[in-house]
Design an enzyme around this catalytic site. Sequence first.
Site, PDB file in Angstrom:
ATOM      1  N   GLU A   1       0.831  -1.050  -0.116  1.00  0.00           N
ATOM      2  CA  GLU A   1       0.071   0.018   0.027  1.00  0.00           C
ATOM      3  C   GLU A   1       0.981   1.438   0.126  1.00  0.00           C
ATOM      4  O   GLU A   1       2.142   1.140   0.279  1.00  0.00           O
ATOM      5  CB  GLU A   1      -0.973   0.109   1.045  1.00  0.00           C
ATOM      6  CG  GLU A   1      -2.059  -1.049   1.486  1.00  0.00           C
ATOM      7  CD  GLU A   1      -3.131  -0.716   0.184  1.00  0.00           C
ATOM      8  OE1 GLU A   1      -3.456   0.140  -0.191  1.00  0.00           O
ATOM      9  OE2 GLU A   1      -3.527  -2.022  -0.052  1.00  0.00           O
TER      10      GLU A   1
ATOM     11  N   SER B   1     -12.522   1.499  -7.718  1.00  0.00           N
ATOM     12  CA  SER B   1     -13.412   0.841  -7.100  1.00  0.00           C
ATOM     13  C   SER B   1     -13.503   1.731  -5.612  1.00  0.00           C
ATOM     14  O   SER B   1     -14.599   1.454  -4.987  1.00  0.00           O
ATOM     15  CB  SER B   1     -12.665  -0.619  -6.587  1.00  0.00           C
ATOM     16  OG  SER B   1     -11.291  -0.299  -6.183  1.00  0.00           O
TER      17      SER B   1
ATOM     18  N   ARG C   1      -7.360  12.201  -7.977  1.00  0.00           N
ATOM     19  CA  ARG C   1      -7.917  11.524  -9.300  1.00  0.00           C
ATOM     20  C   ARG C   1      -9.458  11.737  -9.372  1.00  0.00           C
ATOM     21  O   ARG C   1      -9.679  11.786 -10.777  1.00  0.00           O
ATOM     22  CB  ARG C   1      -7.743   9.807  -9.125  1.00  0.00           C
ATOM     23  CG  ARG C   1      -8.543   9.403  -8.137  1.00  0.00           C
ATOM     24  CD  ARG C   1      -7.948   7.697  -8.151  1.00  0.00           C
ATOM     25  NE  ARG C   1      -8.655   6.934  -6.945  1.00  0.00           N
ATOM     26  CZ  ARG C   1      -8.429   5.581  -6.844  1.00  0.00           C
ATOM     27  NH1 ARG C   1      -7.670   4.884  -7.604  1.00  0.00           N
ATOM     28  NH2 ARG C   1      -9.127   5.089  -5.869  1.00  0.00           N
TER      29      ARG C   1
ATOM     30  N   ASN D   1      -4.412   5.823  -6.375  1.00  0.00           N
ATOM     31  CA  ASN D   1      -5.718   6.488  -5.402  1.00  0.00           C
ATOM     32  C   ASN D   1      -4.535   7.481  -4.479  1.00  0.00           C
ATOM     33  O   ASN D   1      -5.341   8.553  -3.570  1.00  0.00           O
ATOM     34  CB  ASN D   1      -5.976   5.369  -4.533  1.00  0.00           C
ATOM     35  CG  ASN D   1      -4.824   4.660  -3.588  1.00  0.00           C
ATOM     36  OD1 ASN D   1      -3.728   5.016  -3.444  1.00  0.00           O
ATOM     37  ND2 ASN D   1      -5.135   3.231  -3.390  1.00  0.00           N
TER      38      ASN D   1
ATOM     39  N   TYR E   1       5.167   4.861  -6.544  1.00  0.00           N
ATOM     40  CA  TYR E   1       3.969   3.858  -6.414  1.00  0.00           C
ATOM     41  C   TYR E   1       3.073   3.758  -7.555  1.00  0.00           C
ATOM     42  O   TYR E   1       2.263   4.730  -8.014  1.00  0.00           O
ATOM     43  CB  TYR E   1       2.951   4.671  -5.239  1.00  0.00           C
ATOM     44  CG  TYR E   1       1.628   3.951  -5.013  1.00  0.00           C
ATOM     45  CD1 TYR E   1       1.944   2.738  -4.451  1.00  0.00           C
ATOM     46  CD2 TYR E   1       0.361   4.446  -4.862  1.00  0.00           C
ATOM     47  CE1 TYR E   1       0.746   1.975  -4.018  1.00  0.00           C
ATOM     48  CE2 TYR E   1      -0.678   3.939  -4.580  1.00  0.00           C
ATOM     49  CZ  TYR E   1      -0.492   2.601  -4.364  1.00  0.00           C
ATOM     50  OH  TYR E   1      -1.679   1.802  -3.831  1.00  0.00           O
TER      51      TYR E   1
END
Length: 344
Positions: free
Chosen positions: A112, A176, A184, A229, A235
Site C-alpha cells: 500500500e 473501486s 484522481r 489512489n 507508487y
Amino acid sequence: SLREGSGGPQRGRRGGRELPRGAWLLITFWLLMFSALAVYFSLIQLSPLPWPYLRPPAPPRPVTVLMWWEPFVGKGRSHRPVPDCQRLFNLSGSAPELARPPGQRWVWMNFESPTNSPRLESLDGSLFNWTLSYRADSDIFVPYGYLYPRSSPQDQPSGLYPSLARKQGLVAWVVSHWSERQARVRYYHELRQYLKVDVYGQGGPGQPVPDSGLLHTVARYKFYLAFENSQHLDYITEKLWRNAFLAGAVPVVLGPSRANYERFVPRNAFIHVDDFPNVAALASYLRFLDRNRNQYKRYFDWRRRYAVHILSFWDEPWCRTCQALQIAGDQPKKMNNLAAWFQR
Ligand SMILES: *[C@@H]1O[C@H](CO)[C@@H](O)[C@H](O)[C@H]1NC(C)=O
Ligand SMILES: *[C@@H]1O[C@H](CO)[C@@H](O)[C@H](O)[C@H]1NC(C)=O
C-alpha cells in the site's frame, strides 16, 4: 557341614509359601489399572476439559508463536499485547517477550502507499531488518510490474498493436474506492467536462465491469486512466501494468512525477497529466490522437522491444525474499526509521 548348614535355609526360601511370578504380575497389573482409573475419574470430576488442557506435556519446551496482526490490528490500537499465559493458565515458559535469534531477519512487507499505511511509527525502533515493497530502494524490491527485454525484437508489430477497429470507446476508467478527496476524482470531474469518460467499478458513479472482464472491457478503449489512489514515490500499480498495458490501452497516468515513471517505462509509453498546463489541454491532445492513427500508434512502439511482467501475489514476494536471503551476507542490518523512510 558348613555347606549343608548354609544350603538348608536356601531350600526353605524356595518353599511353597511364596507366590508364583505370574500372580505378582497380575497384582501389579490390577494395581496400575486401579490407580489409572482413580486418576481418570478424579480428573473428569474436576473438569470436563479434554486431557491436553489439564496436563500439558511435561516438561514444557520453548515454542515460538508468530502472531501477525498488522495492519489488521483493530481500530485505535497500535499492537495487540502478548497475553501473560503464566498468570492466566499457569503455563510456565510462556513469558510474554519476543526472544529473537540474532541471525533471523524480519521483513516488513507492504504494497500500500504511505497514505494507506497508517500507524507506521509504532513499528519503528529497530523492529524490522529489511523492507519489501514497490519502492525501488527497498531491501527487496518487488514492483507491481516491470518491463523486460524481449529475447528478440519483434519485427512484425502486428501482434503488438491493438486492433483499432475494436476500439469503439475513447477513455475508460475503472475505480473501486471512490473518495471526493482524492486527486484522481477531482481530475475526473474536470476531465469529463471535455470528454466522455466511461467509468466502471463499484463505489462511485461507475457501471459494473461487464462479465467479459476488466481487460476485455478496457481493450475496447483507446485510453485508460491509470490514476493512482494517492501520489507517492514509485507508487505505480497494476492500474498501469495490468489494466492499461496488458489491455492494450494507452495509459494516462496520475501518480508520481513523469521522471519517476520514466525510471521504469519508456517515455513514449504513457501520457502524464503533468505534461499539460490544464485539463482542457490534455483533453484536446487525446482528441488529436483519436483522429491521428499514426501518432496514436507511436505509443505502442516500445512493445517491439519489451514485454510486460505482472506481479504475482503472493508467490513472487515470497520467492524474492528467498532469493535475497540466498545472496545476503552476514552483515546485520536494522531499520530504525521505517516510518520516516517510507513516508518521505
Ligand atoms: C502451577 O504449575 C506448577 C508446575 O506445573 C505447579 O507446581 C503449581 O502447583 C501450579 N499452581 C497452581 C496454582 O495450579
Ligand atoms: C535484525 O534486527 C534486530 C533488531 O534490531 C537485530 O538485533 C539483529 O541483529 C538484526 N539481524 C540481522 C541479521 O540483521
